[in-house]
Design an enzyme around this catalytic site. Structure first.
Site, PDB file in Angstrom:
ATOM      1  N   CYS A 125       0.811  -1.159  -0.083  1.00  0.00           N
ATOM      2  CA  CYS A 125       0.031  -0.045   0.195  1.00  0.00           C
ATOM      3  C   CYS A 125       0.936   1.235  -0.038  1.00  0.00           C
ATOM      4  O   CYS A 125       0.517   2.195  -0.613  1.00  0.00           O
ATOM      5  CB  CYS A 125      -0.891  -0.017   1.139  1.00  0.00           C
ATOM      6  N   CYS A 221      -6.113  -3.072   7.280  1.00  0.00           N
ATOM      7  CA  CYS A 221      -7.333  -2.605   7.180  1.00  0.00           C
ATOM      8  C   CYS A 221      -8.379  -2.986   6.405  1.00  0.00           C
ATOM      9  O   CYS A 221      -9.583  -2.788   6.957  1.00  0.00           O
ATOM     10  CB  CYS A 221      -7.361  -1.052   6.484  1.00  0.00           C
TER      11      CYS A 221
END
EC number: 2.8.1.13
Length: 384
Positions: A125, A221
């Site tokens: 990410c 997440c």
């Protein structure tokens, strides 16, 4: 901008951002996740006297679906980021990056598990949707720097800015940022790197931020409930196919597993193969054969690892290097056999056998507290 003093006297907020020109003439873009760390960074930036713009990337709204707090991309967190921005009197923008995040992070996460590897999506990410797009946005907005809430330090060295571990090693996040490029590091700021978490929460309370007591995120997440196998099987149903649990030494079939996505190298629990003369661990995953290979702990001992797609930050010093092969591992002394950086493949050789080295994880190389680079673990060499 708010003209309300939000911090007590004695805090030089501007110094934390090392701005290239006077704060009153500067613009800071802050990556705001909705958590307390990035919110305090925004408050510090506002206190510096610079113009501040907060940016939140909506990546994966799984937290809202499960009703759990703590997922950095959930709808509740976007709301918290907006409320903090309103409190500070700064501009705040939300950008939908769910499609890019799914393709570059979530899909790759599933593919890696399906291939019998142990991925680190937070690094992917940072390498992809988060840093790349945030950098572009910040530059388009004319910002002098991009600030984040990571617990790392940016230290000026003889050859330029260096990436160092956080002052509070219990909070250090340098493992996840080894792929930061030198150009990115020149533009990045990490104002929390020299602070303990307790001080960050105190600053949040002093600034009157609504999320001062918000719990830290503990999960990936997009997997807020911790059940990563469920996500993988939803995307790649074949990952739930059962297969044989095989003893890596004798070749004997000891049982049946419920899909290789449920297992990682070094795992002991959940094998359900009792009655063995010694404890057995997962020592390898053969995705092609659909087999989980198990063996005694000594088979986990690794003397070297091949790392690929390597990155180097600054010059390589002539000192003893160490490597972390998991985010919570202690740095272990290593030597490098081959070049580091520019995507090269190299080998790290451990001074003493290292345990639990898994393909798919990252190996991050340090010189003392300075991050000099790292790469993805592609293969390991047994010390057994």
């Amino acid at each position: 901008m708010t003209d309300m003093p939000i911090f007590s006297a004695g805090l030089d907020a501007a110094a934390l951002f090392d701005l290239p020109k006077p704060a009153g003439e500067s613009r800071i873009v802050v990556a705001m996740s909705g958590g307390v760390d990035s919110s305090v960074v925004a408050a510090l930036a506002a206190a510096s006297g610079a113009e501040v713009i907060g940016i939140t990337l909506q990546l994966y709204d799984y937290g809202a679906a499960t009703g759990r707090k703590g997922a950095c991309c959930a709808g509740d967190d976007i709301h918290d980021a907006r409320q903090v921005a309103d409190r500070l009197g700064i501009a705040h923008y939300v950008f939908d990056h769910e499609s890019a995040f799914r393709e570059e992070v979530v899909e790759q996460f599933a593919d890696e598990y399906l291939a019998g590897r142990t991925p680190v999506p937070c690094i992917r990410c940072n390498m992809g949707p988060k840093f790349t797009d945030l950098f572009r946005m910040a530059r388009e907005l004319g910002a002098d720097c991009l600030a984040t809430g990571h617990y790392v330090r940016r230290v000026m060295g003889a050859a330029g800015p260096e990436l160092h571990r956080a002052e509070d090693l219990s909070r250090d996040q340098s493992y996840f940022l080894y792929a930061t490029t030198e150009d990115q590091l020149d533009y990045l700021r990490f104002p929390l790197g020299g602070l303990p978490k307790t001080e960050v929460r105190r600053l949040a309370e002093e600034a009157g931020l609504r999320n001062a007591a918000k719990p830290d995120s503990q999960d990936i997440c997009f997997v807020p409930d911790g059940d990563y196998a469920k996500i993988v099987k939803k995307l790649r149903p074949e990952g739930g196919r059962p297969g044989a649990i095989v003893h890596a030494q004798s070749g004997e079939t000891l049982g049946e597993h419920k899909g290789i996505v449920h297992y990682t190298v070094g795992q002991r629990r959940g094998l359900e193969i009792g009655g063995q003369p010694e404890p057995l661990y997962v020592v390898g995953l053969d995705a092609e054969a659909g087999e989980v290979r198990v063996g005694p702990k000594r088979m986990l001992a690794t003397q070297a690892a091949t790392i690929i797609e390597t990155n180097r930050i600054g010059p390589l010093p002539d000192v003893q290097l160490t490597a972390k092969v998991r985010s919570l591992a202690k740095p272990a002394p290593v030597t490098l056999e081959g070049p580091l950086g520019e995507g090269a493949t190299t080998t790290i050789r451990f001074a003493e056998p290292e345990y639990g080295v898994a393909p798919g994880q990252a190996a991050v190389i340090y010189a003392g507290n300075r991050v000099v680079g790292g790469g993805w673990i592609d293969a390991t060499e047994s010390a057994a």
